[in-house]
Design a protein around this motif. Structure first.
Motif, PDB file in Angstrom:
ATOM      1  N   ARG A 187       0.811  -1.212   0.000  1.00  0.00           N
ATOM      2  CA  ARG A 187       0.000   0.000   0.000  1.00  0.00           C
ATOM      3  C   ARG A 187       0.852   1.272   0.000  1.00  0.00           C
ATOM      4  O   ARG A 187       0.539   2.237  -0.666  1.00  0.00           O
ATOM      5  N   LYS A 188       1.941   1.229   0.730  1.00  0.00           N
ATOM      6  CA  LYS A 188       2.765   2.433   0.842  1.00  0.00           C
ATOM      7  C   LYS A 188       3.451   2.768  -0.472  1.00  0.00           C
ATOM      8  O   LYS A 188       3.705   3.931  -0.786  1.00  0.00           O
ATOM      9  N   HIS A 189       3.782   1.745  -1.247  1.00  0.00           N
ATOM     10  CA  HIS A 189       4.488   1.962  -2.503  1.00  0.00           C
ATOM     11  C   HIS A 189       3.665   1.398  -3.655  1.00  0.00           C
ATOM     12  O   HIS A 189       4.155   0.628  -4.467  1.00  0.00           O
ATOM     13  N   ALA A 190       2.392   1.786  -3.716  1.00  0.00           N
ATOM     14  CA  ALA A 190       1.480   1.232  -4.711  1.00  0.00           C
ATOM     15  C   ALA A 190       1.844   1.625  -6.136  1.00  0.00           C
ATOM     16  O   ALA A 190       1.318   1.077  -7.080  1.00  0.00           O
ATOM     17  N   LYS A 191       2.730   2.612  -6.292  1.00  0.00           N
ATOM     18  CA  LYS A 191       3.152   2.986  -7.639  1.00  0.00           C
ATOM     19  C   LYS A 191       4.169   2.015  -8.210  1.00  0.00           C
ATOM     20  O   LYS A 191       4.533   2.103  -9.378  1.00  0.00           O
ATOM     21  N   GLY A 192       4.620   1.085  -7.387  1.00  0.00           N
ATOM     22  CA  GLY A 192       5.604   0.125  -7.855  1.00  0.00           C
ATOM     23  C   GLY A 192       7.009   0.715  -7.850  1.00  0.00           C
ATOM     24  O   GLY A 192       7.235   1.876  -7.503  1.00  0.00           O
ATOM     25  N   HIS A 193       7.970  -0.101  -8.233  1.00  0.00           N
ATOM     26  CA  HIS A 193       9.371   0.311  -8.278  1.00  0.00           C
ATOM     27  C   HIS A 193       9.965  -0.132  -9.604  1.00  0.00           C
ATOM     28  O   HIS A 193       9.448  -1.038 -10.268  1.00  0.00           O
ATOM     29  N   ARG A 194      11.080   0.461  -9.961  1.00  0.00           N
ATOM     30  CA  ARG A 194      11.732   0.118 -11.221  1.00  0.00           C
ATOM     31  C   ARG A 194      12.564  -1.148 -11.045  1.00  0.00           C
ATOM     32  O   ARG A 194      13.352  -1.269 -10.099  1.00  0.00           O
ATOM     33  N   VAL A 195      12.381  -2.086 -11.961  1.00  0.00           N
ATOM     34  CA  VAL A 195      13.010  -3.399 -11.881  1.00  0.00           C
ATOM     35  C   VAL A 195      13.755  -3.694 -13.176  1.00  0.00           C
ATOM     36  O   VAL A 195      13.230  -3.452 -14.274  1.00  0.00           O
ATOM     37  N   LEU A 196      14.960  -4.226 -13.055  1.00  0.00           N
ATOM     38  CA  LEU A 196      15.742  -4.665 -14.208  1.00  0.00           C
ATOM     39  C   LEU A 196      15.931  -6.173 -14.128  1.00  0.00           C
ATOM     40  O   LEU A 196      16.554  -6.669 -13.184  1.00  0.00           O
ATOM     41  N   VAL A 197      15.403  -6.895 -15.098  1.00  0.00           N
ATOM     42  CA  VAL A 197      15.596  -8.341 -15.190  1.00  0.00           C
ATOM     43  C   VAL A 197      16.719  -8.594 -16.190  1.00  0.00           C
ATOM     44  O   VAL A 197      16.606  -8.247 -17.374  1.00  0.00           O
ATOM     45  N   MET A 198      17.806  -9.203 -15.712  1.00  0.00           N
ATOM     46  CA  MET A 198      18.952  -9.501 -16.563  1.00  0.00           C
ATOM     47  C   MET A 198      19.010 -11.006 -16.794  1.00  0.00           C
ATOM     48  O   MET A 198      19.275 -11.779 -15.871  1.00  0.00           O
ATOM     49  N   ASP A 199      18.740 -11.414 -18.039  1.00  0.00           N
ATOM     50  CA  ASP A 199      18.708 -12.837 -18.372  1.00  0.00           C
ATOM     51  C   ASP A 199      19.915 -13.175 -19.234  1.00  0.00           C
ATOM     52  O   ASP A 199      20.172 -12.517 -20.254  1.00  0.00           O
ATOM     53  N   PHE A 200      20.646 -14.231 -18.826  1.00  0.00           N
ATOM     54  CA  PHE A 200      21.905 -14.571 -19.475  1.00  0.00           C
ATOM     55  C   PHE A 200      21.854 -15.877 -20.262  1.00  0.00           C
ATOM     56  O   PHE A 200      22.901 -16.387 -20.643  1.00  0.00           O
ATOM     57  N   GLU A 201      20.658 -16.412 -20.527  1.00  0.00           N
ATOM     58  CA  GLU A 201      20.651 -17.664 -21.276  1.00  0.00           C
ATOM     59  C   GLU A 201      19.415 -17.904 -22.112  1.00  0.00           C
ATOM     60  O   GLU A 201      19.465 -18.573 -23.140  1.00  0.00           O
ATOM     61  N   MET A 202      18.264 -17.381 -21.745  1.00  0.00           N
ATOM     62  CA  MET A 202      17.011 -17.771 -22.371  1.00  0.00           C
ATOM     63  C   MET A 202      16.824 -17.130 -23.746  1.00  0.00           C
ATOM     64  O   MET A 202      17.213 -15.990 -23.972  1.00  0.00           O
ATOM     65  N   ALA A 203      16.226 -17.882 -24.668  1.00  0.00           N
ATOM     66  CA  ALA A 203      15.877 -17.329 -25.969  1.00  0.00           C
ATOM     67  C   ALA A 203      14.903 -16.167 -25.775  1.00  0.00           C
ATOM     68  O   ALA A 203      14.045 -16.210 -24.896  1.00  0.00           O
ATOM     69  N   VAL A 204      15.036 -15.138 -26.598  1.00  0.00           N
ATOM     70  CA  VAL A 204      14.225 -13.934 -26.431  1.00  0.00           C
ATOM     71  C   VAL A 204      12.740 -14.251 -26.504  1.00  0.00           C
ATOM     72  O   VAL A 204      11.942 -13.761 -25.701  1.00  0.00           O
ATOM     73  N   SER A 205      12.343 -15.088 -27.456  1.00  0.00           N
ATOM     74  CA  SER A 205      10.925 -15.409 -27.611  1.00  0.00           C
ATOM     75  C   SER A 205      10.381 -16.128 -26.381  1.00  0.00           C
ATOM     76  O   SER A 205       9.243 -15.882 -25.964  1.00  0.00           O
ATOM     77  N   GLU A 206      11.194 -16.996 -25.789  1.00  0.00           N
ATOM     78  CA  GLU A 206      10.749 -17.708 -24.586  1.00  0.00           C
ATOM     79  C   GLU A 206      10.616 -16.750 -23.408  1.00  0.00           C
ATOM     80  O   GLU A 206       9.665 -16.843 -22.618  1.00  0.00           O
ATOM     81  N   LEU A 207      11.551 -15.808 -23.284  1.00  0.00           N
ATOM     82  CA  LEU A 207      11.464 -14.824 -22.210  1.00  0.00           C
ATOM     83  C   LEU A 207      10.225 -13.949 -22.388  1.00  0.00           C
ATOM     84  O   LEU A 207       9.540 -13.627 -21.407  1.00  0.00           O
ATOM     85  N   GLN A 208       9.911 -13.573 -23.623  1.00  0.00           N
ATOM     86  CA  GLN A 208       8.684 -12.824 -23.894  1.00  0.00           C
ATOM     87  C   GLN A 208       7.457 -13.606 -23.435  1.00  0.00           C
ATOM     88  O   GLN A 208       6.565 -13.061 -22.769  1.00  0.00           O
ATOM     89  N   ASP A 209       7.410 -14.887 -23.807  1.00  0.00           N
ATOM     90  CA  ASP A 209       6.265 -15.724 -23.449  1.00  0.00           C
ATOM     91  C   ASP A 209       6.116 -15.839 -21.939  1.00  0.00           C
ATOM     92  O   ASP A 209       5.000 -15.774 -21.403  1.00  0.00           O
ATOM     93  N   ARG A 210       7.224 -16.010 -21.257  1.00  0.00           N
ATOM     94  CA  ARG A 210       7.153 -16.174 -19.802  1.00  0.00           C
ATOM     95  C   ARG A 210       6.675 -14.893 -19.117  1.00  0.00           C
ATOM     96  O   ARG A 210       5.863 -14.950 -18.192  1.00  0.00           O
ATOM     97  N   LEU A 211       7.189 -13.764 -19.553  1.00  0.00           N
ATOM     98  CA  LEU A 211       6.760 -12.507 -18.952  1.00  0.00           C
ATOM     99  C   LEU A 211       5.276 -12.255 -19.210  1.00  0.00           C
ATOM    100  O   LEU A 211       4.559 -11.748 -18.334  1.00  0.00           O
ATOM    101  N   GLN A 212       4.804 -12.618 -20.398  1.00  0.00           N
ATOM    102  CA  GLN A 212       3.387 -12.463 -20.688  1.00  0.00           C
ATOM    103  C   GLN A 212       2.549 -13.366 -19.789  1.00  0.00           C
ATOM    104  O   GLN A 212       1.508 -12.958 -19.260  1.00  0.00           O
ATOM    105  N   LYS A 213       3.004 -14.609 -19.571  1.00  0.00           N
ATOM    106  CA  LYS A 213       2.265 -15.530 -18.707  1.00  0.00           C
ATOM    107  C   LYS A 213       2.269 -15.061 -17.254  1.00  0.00           C
ATOM    108  O   LYS A 213       1.278 -15.229 -16.539  1.00  0.00           O
TER     109      LYS A 213
END
Length: 377
Positions: free
Chosen positions: A93-119
């Motif tokens: 509740r205190k930080h309902a605006k969310g925070h900035r997040v950086l996901v650094m992926d070092f192995e997954m195919a781009v299309s698979e990472l897209q699919d996972r984030l969508q899911k």
């Protein structure tokens, strides 16, 4: 990056040189009376109660258990300011605006990472408003090595030059997730304590800047985190994931255990069962039931099935459910705690146990359940 800039200098030296040139730099030594008068902001919660700004964490598990799914779920919750599993607290509740997040992926195919984030977005739909979803898409950023040309991305975080670049890339973010250590680092010997030295310096610098970091890691053959255990020294939190047997034959799940945490107390350190299951309309959802969140409630839940005649058998059953050893002593303590909290009465506990003792088929039913949990049928 220019490697010549970094030759002969450690990150600590560069930081000390920079800070010394800052007019407001503090004296390195201070008396207790002065130290207690200094004012510092308390770390803002990102996902209460276990993840705050400046916290350094590790999530580790064997291959295929769900490390990336779990950390992407955490990333989306932090980016949207929404709950995840049993975690949110005042931070939601205190930080309902969310925070900035950086996901650094070092192995997954781009299309698979897209699919996972969508899911991950779809699984959290019932907890995230349309406004929060739009906010999360702006707050969450992705650094995927497979979408970058060779030589244009980080490839070995055991090198000081790349750790310096990591700190630069983290500018402007509140949480950085590195997935994973096995593919982002190439030390000569990962079992040497100093193999993690340069990345540790970078992590401490990110902590000093108030940024949280989650490292994703694999287990070795014995089930412990790979490489030297020295890397956990500076971490606030170490979480292990264990694969759970399908609940009622549907979905998949993981048991999240806090192996180390500097700030949690009491039930905050209890294991959490996190499930993914399909809804009636065919969509996937995260599920964390109140009866599944810790050993106390698991003991009550399975005891009520009247399969076990004693606590030794119940410990055996829970070991199969969790996929890790549960001792009779742990069951006994959990039983006492559950009764004291009113989760089950002593009379009901004895009644369920007596019912199992009186059932001539209880032993066979327990055996069949153990076979099912082991994947035998």
């Amino acid at each position: 990056m220019n490697p010549q800039v970094f030759q002969g200098q450690s990150m600590a030296t560069r930081i000390a040189t920079r800070d010394a040139a800052t007019p407001s730099a503090r004296s390195p030594v201070v008396t207790l009376s002065d130290f207690l008068r200094e004012e510092y902001d308390k770390p803002a919660p990102l996902l209460s109660p276990w993840l705050r700004r400046g916290d350094l964490s590790m999530v580790y598990a064997p291959t295929g258990v769900g490390k990336t799914w779990f950390t992407l779920g955490v990333a989306w919750a932090v980016a949207t300011g929404s709950p995840f599993a049993t975690w949110n607290g005042h931070g939601y509740r205190k930080h309902a605006k969310g925070h900035r997040v950086l996901v650094m992926d070092f192995e997954m195919a781009v299309s698979e990472l897209q699919d996972r984030l969508q899911k991950v977005r779809e699984r959290s739909a019932r907890d995230v408003s349309a406004e929060a979803d739009r906010r999360g898409q702006k707050n969450l950023s992705v650094y995927a090595v497979t979408r970058l040309a060779s030589g244009q991305h980080l490839s070995d975080l055991s090198k000081p030059q790349e750790c310096e670049e990591l700190v630069r890339l983290a500018e402007g973010f509140d949480l950085v997730i590195i997935d994973n250590l096995s593919t982002s680092m190439k030390p000569e010997d990962e079992n040497r304590p100093d193999s993690f030295y340069h990345l540790q310096e970078a992590l401490l610098e990110l902590r000093r800047q108030g940024k949280a970091v989650i490292l994703v890691h694999h287990t070795n053959k014995s089930g412990d985190q790979r490489g030297s255990s020295a890397k956990t020294t500076v971490l606030n939190t170490v979480l292990s994931l264990t694969k759970l047997k399908p609940d009622r034959g549907i979905g998949w799940g993981v048991m999240v255990k806090f192996e180390k945490h500097r700030n949690l107390i009491g039930d905050e350190k209890s294991p959490v069962e996190l499930w993914v299951e399909a809804t009636e309309d065919g969509e996937e959802r995260w599920r964390t039931e109140a009866t599944d969140i810790d050993l106390h409630s698991m003991v009550v839940r399975w005891h009520r099935k009247q399969l076990c005649r004693n606590q030794t058998e119940l410990a055996q059953l829970l070991s199969a459910v969790i996929g890790d050893e549960v001792t009779q002593q742990q069951v006994s303590r959990a039983k006492t705690a559950a009764i004291s909290r009113g989760m089950i009465g002593l009379r009901d506990w004895n009644r369920h146990q007596q019912a199992a003792k009186n059932d001539p088929d209880a032993t066979n039913r327990l055996a069949r359940e153990l076979i099912r949990l082991s994947g035998g049928e």
